[in-house]
Design an enzyme around this catalytic site. Structure first.
Site, PDB file in Angstrom:
ATOM      1  CG  ASP A   1      -2.211   0.767   0.995  1.00  9.55           C
ATOM      2  OD1 ASP A   1      -3.244   0.119   0.746  1.00  9.55           O
ATOM      3  OD2 ASP A   1      -2.178   2.012   1.040  1.00  9.55           O
TER       4      ASP A   1
ATOM      5  CG  ASP B   1       2.715   4.321  -7.196  1.00  9.84           C
ATOM      6  OD1 ASP B   1       1.669   3.717  -7.500  1.00  9.84           O
ATOM      7  OD2 ASP B   1       3.052   5.407  -7.720  1.00  9.84           O
TER       8      ASP B   1
ATOM      9  CG  ASN C   1      -8.195  -4.790  -2.941  1.00 13.39           C
ATOM     10  OD1 ASN C   1      -9.392  -4.874  -3.210  1.00 13.39           O
ATOM     11  ND2 ASN C   1      -7.736  -3.982  -1.982  1.00 13.39           N
TER      12      ASN C   1
ATOM     13  CE1 TYR D   1     -13.293   0.737  -9.167  1.00  8.22           C
ATOM     14  CE2 TYR D   1     -15.571   0.373  -9.835  1.00  8.22           C
ATOM     15  CZ  TYR D   1     -14.504   0.103  -9.000  1.00  8.22           C
ATOM     16  OH  TYR D   1     -14.650  -0.824  -7.988  1.00  8.22           O
TER      17      TYR D   1
ATOM     18  CE  LYS E   1     -11.989  -2.214  -9.834  1.00 11.00           C
ATOM     19  NZ  LYS E   1     -11.054  -2.972  -8.964  1.00 11.00           N
TER      20      LYS E   1
END
Length: 325
Positions: A98, A124, A151, A216, A220
């Site tokens: 993260d 990153d 994720n 997005y 996805k």
């Protein structure tokens, strides 16, 4: 972090495989006796340390995950945090990747404080350098990689014509390019071990659309295609790849993003709009990840698992009738 034994390595072309990397579970392994198993009690909640086998006699378990290594990106909050905690509770050593060090260190402390094994890595994942650092830290810390859970997310919430080129590029770097880079770097280690499992966290937005989620939704949808490619290209090397499409999941992150405080009345009304009658939780997605990484899913690869309580399949008219009734 606590040192765990590395996974024994084998020739990935050896079709017999090592015991640590089974490709499938036989029927004799699934049932401990020829008698009909007792009906599992699916209503009883289990603690994180318990396995599915404790719900019904003789069922396959999550034991293959013990002492194996998993990388979870976007692990400091929401679905990533809960997934990392769930995998650690089932004996996995987890790399928490993260960019929010304060939150990431807090998750690391939560896991290790509960007796699990986790290491926070500041990375990153929208850059090749960040992904390379993440994978190298997993090898340095634990010696191998069995599971990869992609994720991480970042994206603007604007109508498509209002999205800047810089925001589009950055969102695609984090939402989809990170999956490609992490897979590119982790798969050779999985091949060396003779097995591996990859889960890409996609979204119900991959099959549905809204007015302000263009970057997005594009990314996805691409995740599901990438996971199918990996499943086909590396299945013979003992690697499985699947995607999960969450929908209607409320997490602490979702509340923060929407600037809404938890509201029982509003949440109940939203829950009634879902066929199963409740909102989804991060644990629902973590459970799906756990399943897909385990031997319970040893014959599942290239699948796109929708976890949304049936929300995406119901016609609007049906939803209105059900709520009015």
């Amino acid at each position: 972090a606590q040192a765990f034994p590395t996974i024994p390595r084998s020739d990935h072309r050896d079709k017999e495989r090592t015991p640590s990397c089974p490709l499938r579970t036989s029927i004799s392994d699934l049932w401990s006796s020829p008698q009909q198993p007792t009906a599992p009690d699916w209503t009883r909640k289990l603690t994180p340390q318990q396995t599915v086998s404790q719900r019904g006699r003789g069922m396959a378990t999550f034991e293959n995950l013990q002492n194996r290594v998993a990388i979870v990106t976007g692990a400091s909050q929401g679905i990533g945090r809960t997934t990392a905690q769930t995998l650690a509770a089932h004996g996995m050593s987890v790399i928490l990747a993260d960019m929010n060090e304060a939150r990431g260190r807090r998750v690391e402390a939560e896991i290790t404080g509960a007796g699990g094994c986790a290491t926070y890595v500041d990375a990153d994942v929208g850059t090749m350098e960040g992904c390379d650092h993440m994978v190298n830290m997993a090898i340095q810390q634990f010696g191998s990689i069995y599971a990869l859970v992609n994720n991480a997310r970042w994206h603007p919430h604007d109508a498509l014509i209002d999205v800047s080129e810089a925001d589009w590029d950055r969102s695609q770097d984090v939402l989809i390019k990170s999956h490609f880079m992490a897979c590119k770097l982790a798969i050779p280690h999985m091949i060396e071990n003779g097995c591996g499992a990859i889960v890409g966290i996609s979204s119900a937005h991959a099959i549905q659309a809204s007015a302000t989620e263009g970057p997005y939704e594009a990314a996805k949808a691409a995740i599901t295609g990438l996971m199918r490619n990996v499943a086909v290209a590396y299945g013979a090397d003992g690697i499985r790849a699947n995607s999960i499409l969450p929908g209607g999941i409320m997490t602490d992150v979702a509340y923060e993003k929407s600037a809404l405080a938890p509201d029982p009345e509003r949440d109940e009304a939203q829950a009634r709009s879902n066929p199963v009658g409740r909102r989804g939780e991060a644990q629902d997605i973590a459970n799906a990840v756990l399943f897909l990484l385990s031997d319970l899913a040893s014959f599942i690869s290239g699948a796109s698992l929708v976890v949304d309580g049936g929300m995406s399949i119901e016609l609007a008219g049906s939803r209105m009738e059900r709520n009015q009734g």
